[in-house]
Design a protein around this motif. Structure first.
Motif, PDB file in Angstrom:
ATOM      1  N   ASP A  43       0.824  -1.215   0.000  1.00 43.49           N
ATOM      2  CA  ASP A  43       0.000   0.000   0.000  1.00 43.49           C
ATOM      3  C   ASP A  43       0.857   1.263   0.000  1.00 43.49           C
ATOM      4  O   ASP A  43       0.484   2.289  -0.586  1.00 43.49           O
ATOM      5  N   LEU A  44       2.014   1.215   0.698  1.00 41.89           N
ATOM      6  CA  LEU A  44       2.882   2.388   0.790  1.00 41.89           C
ATOM      7  C   LEU A  44       3.923   2.426  -0.326  1.00 41.89           C
ATOM      8  O   LEU A  44       4.629   3.435  -0.485  1.00 41.89           O
ATOM      9  N   SER A  45       4.042   1.308  -1.062  1.00 41.18           N
ATOM     10  CA  SER A  45       5.013   1.202  -2.154  1.00 41.18           C
ATOM     11  C   SER A  45       6.447   1.412  -1.669  1.00 41.18           C
ATOM     12  O   SER A  45       7.265   2.059  -2.339  1.00 41.18           O
ATOM     13  N   VAL A  46       6.742   0.893  -0.486  1.00 41.98           N
ATOM     14  CA  VAL A  46       8.091   0.977   0.070  1.00 41.98           C
ATOM     15  C   VAL A  46       8.434  -0.351   0.735  1.00 41.98           C
ATOM     16  O   VAL A  46       7.546  -1.111   1.136  1.00 41.98           O
ATOM     17  N   LYS A  47       9.737  -0.607   0.856  1.00 43.65           N
ATOM     18  CA  LYS A  47      10.207  -1.758   1.613  1.00 43.65           C
ATOM     19  C   LYS A  47      10.490  -1.301   3.033  1.00 43.65           C
ATOM     20  O   LYS A  47      11.312  -0.404   3.252  1.00 43.65           O
ATOM     21  N   LEU A  48       9.823  -1.882   4.007  1.00 43.93           N
ATOM     22  CA  LEU A  48       9.935  -1.455   5.398  1.00 43.93           C
ATOM     23  C   LEU A  48      10.938  -2.285   6.189  1.00 43.93           C
ATOM     24  O   LEU A  48      11.495  -1.791   7.181  1.00 43.93           O
ATOM     25  N   PHE A  49      11.158  -3.512   5.792  1.00 40.31           N
ATOM     26  CA  PHE A  49      12.073  -4.401   6.516  1.00 40.31           C
ATOM     27  C   PHE A  49      13.034  -5.086   5.552  1.00 40.31           C
ATOM     28  O   PHE A  49      12.663  -5.423   4.420  1.00 40.31           O
ATOM     29  N   ASP A  50      14.248  -5.288   6.021  1.00 42.86           N
ATOM     30  CA  ASP A  50      15.166  -6.218   5.374  1.00 42.86           C
ATOM     31  C   ASP A  50      15.068  -7.539   6.119  1.00 42.86           C
ATOM     32  O   ASP A  50      15.172  -7.570   7.351  1.00 42.86           O
ATOM     33  N   ARG A  51      14.827  -8.619   5.391  1.00 41.68           N
ATOM     34  CA  ARG A  51      14.748  -9.942   6.003  1.00 41.68           C
ATOM     35  C   ARG A  51      16.152 -10.515   6.120  1.00 41.68           C
ATOM     36  O   ARG A  51      16.789 -10.806   5.105  1.00 41.68           O
ATOM     37  N   LYS A  52      16.647 -10.672   7.355  1.00 44.39           N
ATOM     38  CA  LYS A  52      17.993 -11.184   7.597  1.00 44.39           C
ATOM     39  C   LYS A  52      17.905 -12.482   8.400  1.00 44.39           C
ATOM     40  O   LYS A  52      16.852 -12.774   8.992  1.00 44.39           O
ATOM     41  N   PRO A  53      18.997 -13.255   8.444  1.00 44.52           N
ATOM     42  CA  PRO A  53      18.951 -14.531   9.185  1.00 44.52           C
ATOM     43  C   PRO A  53      18.581 -14.376  10.650  1.00 44.52           C
ATOM     44  O   PRO A  53      17.963 -15.261  11.240  1.00 44.52           O
ATOM     45  N   ASP A  54      18.964 -13.244  11.253  1.00 43.87           N
ATOM     46  CA  ASP A  54      18.664 -13.059  12.671  1.00 43.87           C
ATOM     47  C   ASP A  54      17.398 -12.249  12.913  1.00 43.87           C
ATOM     48  O   ASP A  54      17.135 -11.828  14.030  1.00 43.87           O
ATOM     49  N   GLY A  55      16.594 -12.027  11.862  1.00 42.46           N
ATOM     50  CA  GLY A  55      15.317 -11.364  12.072  1.00 42.46           C
ATOM     51  C   GLY A  55      15.047 -10.252  11.074  1.00 42.46           C
ATOM     52  O   GLY A  55      15.738 -10.102  10.068  1.00 42.46           O
ATOM     53  N   PHE A  56      14.010  -9.475  11.366  1.00 42.77           N
ATOM     54  CA  PHE A  56      13.579  -8.380  10.514  1.00 42.77           C
ATOM     55  C   PHE A  56      14.245  -7.091  10.985  1.00 42.77           C
ATOM     56  O   PHE A  56      14.147  -6.732  12.165  1.00 42.77           O
ATOM     57  N   VAL A  57      14.887  -6.383  10.070  1.00 46.21           N
ATOM     58  CA  VAL A  57      15.596  -5.146  10.389  1.00 46.21           C
ATOM     59  C   VAL A  57      14.967  -4.009   9.599  1.00 46.21           C
ATOM     60  O   VAL A  57      14.753  -4.122   8.385  1.00 46.21           O
ATOM     61  N   LEU A  58      14.657  -2.926  10.282  1.00 44.18           N
ATOM     62  CA  LEU A  58      14.022  -1.790   9.623  1.00 44.18           C
ATOM     63  C   LEU A  58      14.929  -1.180   8.567  1.00 44.18           C
ATOM     64  O   LEU A  58      16.131  -0.983   8.796  1.00 44.18           O
ATOM     65  N   THR A  59      14.358  -0.865   7.417  1.00 47.62           N
ATOM     66  CA  THR A  59      15.063  -0.092   6.404  1.00 47.62           C
ATOM     67  C   THR A  59      15.020   1.387   6.796  1.00 47.62           C
ATOM     68  O   THR A  59      14.411   1.764   7.805  1.00 47.62           O
ATOM     69  N   GLU A  60      15.642   2.230   5.976  1.00 49.02           N
ATOM     70  CA  GLU A  60      15.590   3.665   6.258  1.00 49.02           C
ATOM     71  C   GLU A  60      14.156   4.167   6.242  1.00 49.02           C
ATOM     72  O   GLU A  60      13.731   4.926   7.125  1.00 49.02           O
TER      73      GLU A  60
END
Length: 297
Positions: A43-60
């Protein structure tokens, strides 16, 4: 237009970093959390999280939304406080970050007192060797031995505590009791692992001497205290922890006095939330009330 309710899922995943813990707190299935986040990103047309092995990390962009979503959450929480007919007790989770030693030996027991006074508040005590970042909302309140830096932080000196040298009877029988500071270099010591000291003021033994004979090292203050009590060597310990073990005997108490300040920090966006204010009041009270316990042998 995005669904406002998706912000609830976004905030919880940002705080927990993993789907399962976020789902447990929201009382939904983890696939629901994943789906709602995907819909919000679409809906926002943005990536909010980076999916990493140790969990979800917020993008800028995720960090930007997090700041906005927390303000919305705070304003929503204040609606009831602003329009209610009668005052109500604060409720909710407050995450407090501190160093391991003061967290385990001083704060934990005193937060139990808070649970009796404010049963609606759940304190989550997080202990780390490094300073928690309040600006990134890794915790609501930080208790540290150095004043943290960051944007829009409210930092207060809450009190101070004393440290003293201690040894165990077994060690004193084997090596004797030093009669002066000048005799300390001849003794064995318990100390931190030097290259893993994340906050330099925690390496407090350096205020007394840089020992050449170290019998035991640990990143854990609790482990150091147990090693000192077991007779491994002399160590510098806060009074708030050493007083809990009768096997520990003060060494050169009149000559060696080391002090550390305690700072309590909160992000200004959270400072006036009811549950955060209640925890801050409690911290102010216990550091004032227990000043003698923290500073007198």
């Amino acid at each position: 237009m995005f669904n406002w309710n998706d912000l609830i899922y976004f905030l919880e995943l940002a705080r927990q970093s993993r789907l399962m813990p976020a789902a447990r707190r929201l009382k939904v299935d983890h696939t629901t959390v994943s789906r709602r986040i995907a819909e919000l990103e679409k809906d926002l047309s943005v990536k909010l999280f980076d999916r990493k092995p140790d969990g979800f990390v917020l993008t800028e962009q995720g960090h930007r939304l997090f700041a906005i979503a927390e303000r919305i959450e705070q304003e929503a929480g204040e609606i009831h406080e602003s329009i209610r007919a009668a005052p109500s007790a604060p409720t909710g989770r407050v995450r407090v970050a501190s160093m391991e030693g003061i967290g385990a030996f001083f704060l934990a027991e005193r937060f139990a007192e808070l649970s009796e006074k404010e049963p609606g508040i759940v304190v989550e005590l997080v202990t780390e060797r490094h300073l928690i970042n309040l600006t990134k909302r890794e915790a609501d309140i930080s208790i540290s031995f150095v004043p943290p830096t960051g944007q829009r932080l409210v930092v207060r000196k809450m009190g101070q505590f004393r440290l003293a040298l201690y040894a165990a009877p077994d060690y004193i029988r084997r090596r004797g009791l030093p009669g002066a500071v000048a005799e300390l270099p001849a003794h064995a010591f318990v100390d931190y692992v030097e290259d893993l000291v994340a906050i330099q003021p925690v390496h407090w033994l350096l205020d007394v001497l840089d020992p050449s004979n170290v019998a035991f090292r640990s990143t854990s203050m609790h482990a150091q205290q147990n090693a000192i009590a077991g007779g491994a060597g002399i160590g510098l310990l806060p009074l708030f922890s050493a007083k809990s073990n009768p096997r520990l005997i003060p060494v050169l108490a009149d000559e060696v006095v080391v002090m550390r300040d305690v700072y309590v920090s909160v992000h200004e966006d959270l400072e006036f939330m009811g549950r955060v204010k209640a925890v801050m009041r409690h911290l102010t009270e216990i550091f004032r009330r227990d000043a003698a316990f923290l500073n007198e042998l």
